[in-house]
Design an enzyme around this catalytic site. Sequence first.
Site, PDB file in Angstrom:
ATOM      1  N   ASP A   8      55.053  30.092  56.490  1.00  0.00           N
ATOM      2  CA  ASP A   8      54.755  29.814  57.839  1.00  0.00           C
ATOM      3  C   ASP A   8      55.568  28.687  58.286  1.00  0.00           C
ATOM      4  O   ASP A   8      56.221  28.044  57.447  1.00  0.00           O
ATOM      5  CB  ASP A   8      53.068  30.252  58.269  1.00  0.00           C
ATOM      6  CG  ASP A   8      52.584  28.898  58.134  1.00  0.00           C
ATOM      7  OD1 ASP A   8      52.844  28.101  57.258  1.00  0.00           O
ATOM      8  OD2 ASP A   8      51.540  28.969  58.339  1.00  0.00           O
ATOM      9  N   HIS A   9      55.119  28.215  59.492  1.00  0.00           N
ATOM     10  CA  HIS A   9      55.757  27.094  60.132  1.00  0.00           C
ATOM     11  C   HIS A   9      55.418  25.760  59.304  1.00  0.00           C
ATOM     12  O   HIS A   9      56.239  24.754  58.955  1.00  0.00           O
ATOM     13  CB  HIS A   9      55.515  26.678  61.617  1.00  0.00           C
ATOM     14  CG  HIS A   9      54.132  26.930  62.035  1.00  0.00           C
ATOM     15  ND1 HIS A   9      53.290  27.995  61.760  1.00  0.00           N
ATOM     16  CD2 HIS A   9      53.152  26.122  62.211  1.00  0.00           C
ATOM     17  CE1 HIS A   9      52.186  27.818  62.217  1.00  0.00           C
ATOM     18  NE2 HIS A   9      52.004  26.670  62.360  1.00  0.00           N
ATOM     19  N   CYS A  65      51.809  27.900  53.096  1.00  0.00           N
ATOM     20  CA  CYS A  65      51.457  27.542  54.498  1.00  0.00           C
ATOM     21  C   CYS A  65      50.749  26.252  54.643  1.00  0.00           C
ATOM     22  O   CYS A  65      51.272  25.555  53.696  1.00  0.00           O
ATOM     23  CB  CYS A  65      50.420  28.854  55.072  1.00  0.00           C
ATOM     24  SG  CYS A  65      48.789  28.941  54.026  1.00  0.00           S
ATOM     25  N   THR A  67      47.858  24.944  54.052  1.00  0.00           N
ATOM     26  CA  THR A  67      46.770  24.680  53.032  1.00  0.00           C
ATOM     27  C   THR A  67      47.145  25.552  51.876  1.00  0.00           C
ATOM     28  O   THR A  67      46.516  25.404  50.838  1.00  0.00           O
ATOM     29  CB  THR A  67      45.346  25.091  53.622  1.00  0.00           C
ATOM     30  OG1 THR A  67      45.408  26.390  53.916  1.00  0.00           O
ATOM     31  CG2 THR A  67      45.100  24.261  54.716  1.00  0.00           C
ATOM     32  N   GLY A  70      45.658  30.525  53.671  1.00  0.00           N
ATOM     33  CA  GLY A  70      45.482  31.832  54.488  1.00  0.00           C
ATOM     34  C   GLY A  70      46.940  32.708  53.845  1.00  0.00           C
ATOM     35  O   GLY A  70      46.555  33.902  53.774  1.00  0.00           O
ATOM     36  N   HIS A  98      46.591  34.149  31.701  1.00  0.00           N
ATOM     37  CA  HIS A  98      45.381  34.810  31.694  1.00  0.00           C
ATOM     38  C   HIS A  98      45.189  35.893  32.909  1.00  0.00           C
ATOM     39  O   HIS A  98      44.698  36.963  32.787  1.00  0.00           O
ATOM     40  CB  HIS A  98      44.123  34.087  32.074  1.00  0.00           C
ATOM     41  CG  HIS A  98      43.911  33.045  30.669  1.00  0.00           C
ATOM     42  ND1 HIS A  98      42.840  32.459  30.421  1.00  0.00           N
ATOM     43  CD2 HIS A  98      44.625  33.010  29.570  1.00  0.00           C
ATOM     44  CE1 HIS A  98      42.830  31.912  29.197  1.00  0.00           C
ATOM     45  NE2 HIS A  98      44.164  32.311  28.648  1.00  0.00           N
ATOM     46  N   ARG A 132      42.786  40.448  25.327  1.00  0.00           N
ATOM     47  CA  ARG A 132      41.713  40.498  26.148  1.00  0.00           C
ATOM     48  C   ARG A 132      41.802  40.442  27.622  1.00  0.00           C
ATOM     49  O   ARG A 132      41.103  40.834  28.298  1.00  0.00           O
ATOM     50  CB  ARG A 132      40.512  39.323  25.573  1.00  0.00           C
ATOM     51  CG  ARG A 132      40.778  38.008  26.001  1.00  0.00           C
ATOM     52  CD  ARG A 132      39.926  37.051  25.216  1.00  0.00           C
ATOM     53  NE  ARG A 132      40.034  35.939  25.568  1.00  0.00           N
ATOM     54  CZ  ARG A 132      40.910  34.915  25.148  1.00  0.00           C
ATOM     55  NH1 ARG A 132      41.884  35.302  24.430  1.00  0.00           N
ATOM     56  NH2 ARG A 132      40.806  33.616  25.619  1.00  0.00           N
ATOM     57  N   HIS A 133      42.719  39.814  28.025  1.00  0.00           N
ATOM     58  CA  HIS A 133      43.112  39.369  29.534  1.00  0.00           C
ATOM     59  C   HIS A 133      43.600  40.747  29.942  1.00  0.00           C
ATOM     60  O   HIS A 133      43.292  40.957  31.247  1.00  0.00           O
ATOM     61  CB  HIS A 133      44.247  38.291  29.711  1.00  0.00           C
ATOM     62  CG  HIS A 133      43.549  37.050  28.832  1.00  0.00           C
ATOM     63  ND1 HIS A 133      42.382  36.545  29.377  1.00  0.00           N
ATOM     64  CD2 HIS A 133      44.237  36.360  27.930  1.00  0.00           C
ATOM     65  CE1 HIS A 133      42.182  35.311  28.798  1.00  0.00           C
ATOM     66  NE2 HIS A 133      43.031  35.402  27.707  1.00  0.00           N
TER      67      HIS A 133
HETATM   68  C1  RB5 Z   1      48.785  26.779  60.627  1.00  0.00           C
HETATM   69  O1  RB5 Z   1      48.447  25.721  61.580  1.00  0.00           O
HETATM   70  C2  RB5 Z   1      47.602  26.781  59.449  1.00  0.00           C
HETATM   71  O2  RB5 Z   1      46.748  27.161  59.815  1.00  0.00           O
HETATM   72  C3  RB5 Z   1      48.298  27.481  58.249  1.00  0.00           C
HETATM   73  O3  RB5 Z   1      49.603  27.246  57.878  1.00  0.00           O
HETATM   74  C4  RB5 Z   1      47.446  27.759  57.049  1.00  0.00           C
HETATM   75  O4  RB5 Z   1      47.029  26.417  56.706  1.00  0.00           O
HETATM   76  C5  RB5 Z   1      46.274  28.661  57.088  1.00  0.00           C
HETATM   77  O5  RB5 Z   1      45.571  28.959  56.191  1.00  0.00           O
END
Ligand code: RB5
Length: 149
Positions: A8-9, A65, A67, A70, A98, A132-133
């Site tokens: 994403d951005h 993204c 974090t 998402g 694994h 096993r995996h």
């Molecule tokens: C976008 O602002 C942010 O929510 C997205 O990039 C991400 O971190 C979502 O999980």
Amino acid sequence: MKIALASDHGGYELKEKLKKHLGGIGAEYVDFGTDSEKSVDYPDYAEKAAEAVLSGECRFGIVICGTGIGISIAANKIPGIRCAHCHDAYSARMSRAHNDANMLAFGARVIGEGLMCDIVDAFLNGAFEGGRHEKRVEKISEIERKYRK
Ligand code: RB5
């Protein structure tokens, strides 16, 4: 072996750095966007990369993204995708060994370029151990089948 890239951005700038790294190690990639820092919705891009992995166009997918949360959650909703959200090289290597992970997710607001490159290398150089995996990964597929509408 091609790698599907999408972000994403929030992940756009780090994806550009990832492309430079992949070019440097001679890895082919297909960039499914986004192509700027203009706000977009991460599920749309998770889906594009996941589809390329499922169709066989690409062997692996790497999605980014802000974090990594998402975009990895969205990718993991798609049956057949095992997307590992990793911010360390050990986890990335083990996700191949694994879990037979076929996608990797990063948070661009969490890690920097150097660590990302190390993690990508660990992931791409990893190999599924099977044994096993195998049975455990098959159980993940069983859960997908059970809850598929
Ligand atoms: C976008 O602002 C942010 O929510 C997205 O990039 C991400 O971190 C979502 O999980």
